[in-house]
Design a protein around this motif. Structure first.
Motif, PDB file in Angstrom:
ATOM      1  N   LEU A 112      -4.520   6.498  -2.623  1.00 55.25           N
ATOM      2  CA  LEU A 112      -3.967   5.358  -1.903  1.00 55.25           C
ATOM      3  C   LEU A 112      -4.073   4.148  -2.819  1.00 55.25           C
ATOM      4  O   LEU A 112      -5.175   3.732  -3.189  1.00 55.25           O
ATOM      5  CB  LEU A 112      -4.732   5.107  -0.605  1.00 55.25           C
ATOM      6  CG  LEU A 112      -4.294   3.874   0.200  1.00 55.25           C
ATOM      7  CD1 LEU A 112      -2.871   4.050   0.724  1.00 55.25           C
ATOM      8  CD2 LEU A 112      -5.263   3.604   1.342  1.00 55.25           C
ATOM      9  N   PRO A 121       2.371   4.393   4.875  1.00 52.40           N
ATOM     10  CA  PRO A 121       1.217   3.917   5.644  1.00 52.40           C
ATOM     11  C   PRO A 121       1.602   2.807   6.624  1.00 52.40           C
ATOM     12  O   PRO A 121       2.670   2.210   6.532  1.00 52.40           O
ATOM     13  CB  PRO A 121       0.273   3.371   4.559  1.00 52.40           C
ATOM     14  CG  PRO A 121       0.754   3.960   3.276  1.00 52.40           C
ATOM     15  CD  PRO A 121       2.230   4.132   3.438  1.00 52.40           C
ATOM     16  N   TYR A 174       0.854  -1.191   0.000  1.00 52.87           N
ATOM     17  CA  TYR A 174       0.000   0.000   0.000  1.00 52.87           C
ATOM     18  C   TYR A 174       0.888   1.239   0.000  1.00 52.87           C
ATOM     19  O   TYR A 174       1.820   1.344   0.804  1.00 52.87           O
ATOM     20  CB  TYR A 174      -0.899   0.021   1.234  1.00 52.87           C
ATOM     21  CG  TYR A 174      -1.912  -1.097   1.290  1.00 52.87           C
ATOM     22  CD1 TYR A 174      -3.163  -0.967   0.696  1.00 52.87           C
ATOM     23  CD2 TYR A 174      -1.616  -2.294   1.942  1.00 52.87           C
ATOM     24  CE1 TYR A 174      -4.101  -1.988   0.753  1.00 52.87           C
ATOM     25  CE2 TYR A 174      -2.549  -3.328   2.005  1.00 52.87           C
ATOM     26  CZ  TYR A 174      -3.784  -3.170   1.408  1.00 52.87           C
ATOM     27  OH  TYR A 174      -4.705  -4.190   1.462  1.00 52.87           O
ATOM     28  N   GLY A 191       0.781   5.753  -0.950  1.00 49.21           N
ATOM     29  CA  GLY A 191       0.048   6.942  -1.367  1.00 49.21           C
ATOM     30  C   GLY A 191       0.851   7.756  -2.355  1.00 49.21           C
ATOM     31  O   GLY A 191       2.050   7.522  -2.560  1.00 49.21           O
TER      32      GLY A 191
END
Length: 383
Positions: A109, A149, A101, A103
């Protein structure tokens, strides 16, 4: 914004046996749109995630699809800067990466799916070109994501991806007139393509109930309880808007820490004077609810400068409680929160040297009565 990571990936399965390789995982960077002085830049560059093979011989040339892989994310708005932040990796029981994950500067995201085999052509294939979520404030202004994240397990399956928004990379980011509303999010990913999130209206809002006329006061964050899921009445996560951040410039640009379901992070508040150190607020929230633990205050203001990522150290012995009637017991861990600079001002809070207690379940979590245990025991003796 974070160091490259060496990670294990499943590259293929042969005759039912999985094969693995190790790669360096690194994003393409956040400032590739700026001229480096030698004319190397691309004003319209999109973000990219790279896997660089560790078994590449020193004399071999880099060849995409052979000793490195590149996964480009599309530009959502061509007139806005691109660039991908450092990824958070989710591994399986075999230690291999399942999902990543990350951004980008446009507030997207992204979820990269590595559950298949190399070259992972479907890494962005759950909805090609569609991010898991796009961070926007109440005025639909996009919020850049530059921090790495954090990921925790969601109740009932899936994951909750935790990140804040804001940018502090170039001189323009410190201009008071350009400050925008920034937020912190907990975004639910069921890992099903149909469960993409359309906007913050699908999230549970959290807000400060503290009198904002006192800029040094700690915050009391409140919000309604909710359940995770895609069904009607459920929520896809939570969000908290930093208090008056369009005026103060408060934002989240350094890594958070998650420990036993507790989320610790320090925001950044730039100073009006470019020669000053600025300030921060230190937060401790429940990672799943987005609310302070045990209804405690949070968001303590630093009075000695801006702070980076917090560091948690277990400084005293673990306290183990007595078992209850089913064998469950409470375990209390006492940890000290350290920050690289500054201290939490005012009331005692998670600042420099502050002590926090975290309760975790232990022992027998549940009980099942076996009515014929004696029969089973006698049968086992005869075998």
């Amino acid at each position: 914004m974070s160091a490259p990571v060496v990670a294990k990936f499943k590259t293929r399965t042969v005759a039912g046996v999985a094969e693995y390789k190790y790669f360096i995982v690194v994003p393409g960077g956040l400032n590739n749109y700026r001229n480096d002085g030698a004319g190397r830049f691309d004003a319209s560059a999109s973000g990219a995630l790279f896997l660089l093979s560790l078994d590449k011989a020193a004399g071999d040339k880099w060849k995409q699809g052979v000793n490195y892989y590149k996964f480009k994310v599309p530009i959502s708005e061509p007139d806005r800067q691109g660039g991908l932040s450092a990824p958070a990796l989710v591994v399986d029981g075999d230690g291999a990466v399942r999902y990543a994950y990350a951004g980008d500067l446009q507030g997207n995201l992204w979820c990269f799916d590595f559950t298949g085999s190399a070259p992972w052509r479907a890494a962005l294939g759950r909805s090609p070109g569609t991010p898991l979520f796009t961070a926007e404030d109440d005025n639909e202004m996009r919020q850049p994501i530059t921090m790495q994240p954090k990921v925790v397990f969601a109740p009932g399956g899936g994951y909750v991806v935790l990140f804040g928004t804001g940018k502090f990379i170039e001189p323009a980011d410190a201009v008071l007139a350009d400050f925008k509303d920034q937020s912190f999010y907990g975004i639910y990913d069921s890992t099903r393509d149909a469960d993409k999130i359309s906007g913050r209206q699908q999230l549970a809002p959290r807000r400060s109930a503290t009198d904002t006329t006192d800029p040094g006061a700690a915050l009391t964050i409140i919000g309604d309880a909710f359940g995770y899921g895609a069904a009607e009445g459920s929520k896809r996560g939570w969000y908290f808007d930093f208090v008056e951040s369009a005026r103060t410039g408060e934002r989240s640009v350094s890594d958070a820490v998650v420990d036993h379901g507790q989320l610790f992070f320090n925001s950044m508040i730039p100073a009006a004077d470019p020669c000053a150190t600025g300030s921060s607020r230190s937060y401790r929230l429940d990672a799943l609810t987005g609310l302070p633990s045990e209804d405690n205050a949070t968001g303590f203001l630093s009075r000695a400068g801006a702070m980076g990522s917090p560091l948690l150290l277990e400084t005293t012995a673990v306290q183990v409680g007595e078992r209850n009637t089913i064998g469950k017991r409470a375990v209390k861990r006492t940890q000290t929160v350290f920050n690289f600079r500054g201290a939490s001002g005012g009331a005692k809070g998670p600042g420099q040297g502050a002590v926090v207690e975290i309760g975790v379940p232990a022992g027998r979590i549940s009980w099942r009565e076996i009515l014929n245990w004696q029969e089973l025991r006698d049968a086992a003796k005869k075998e």
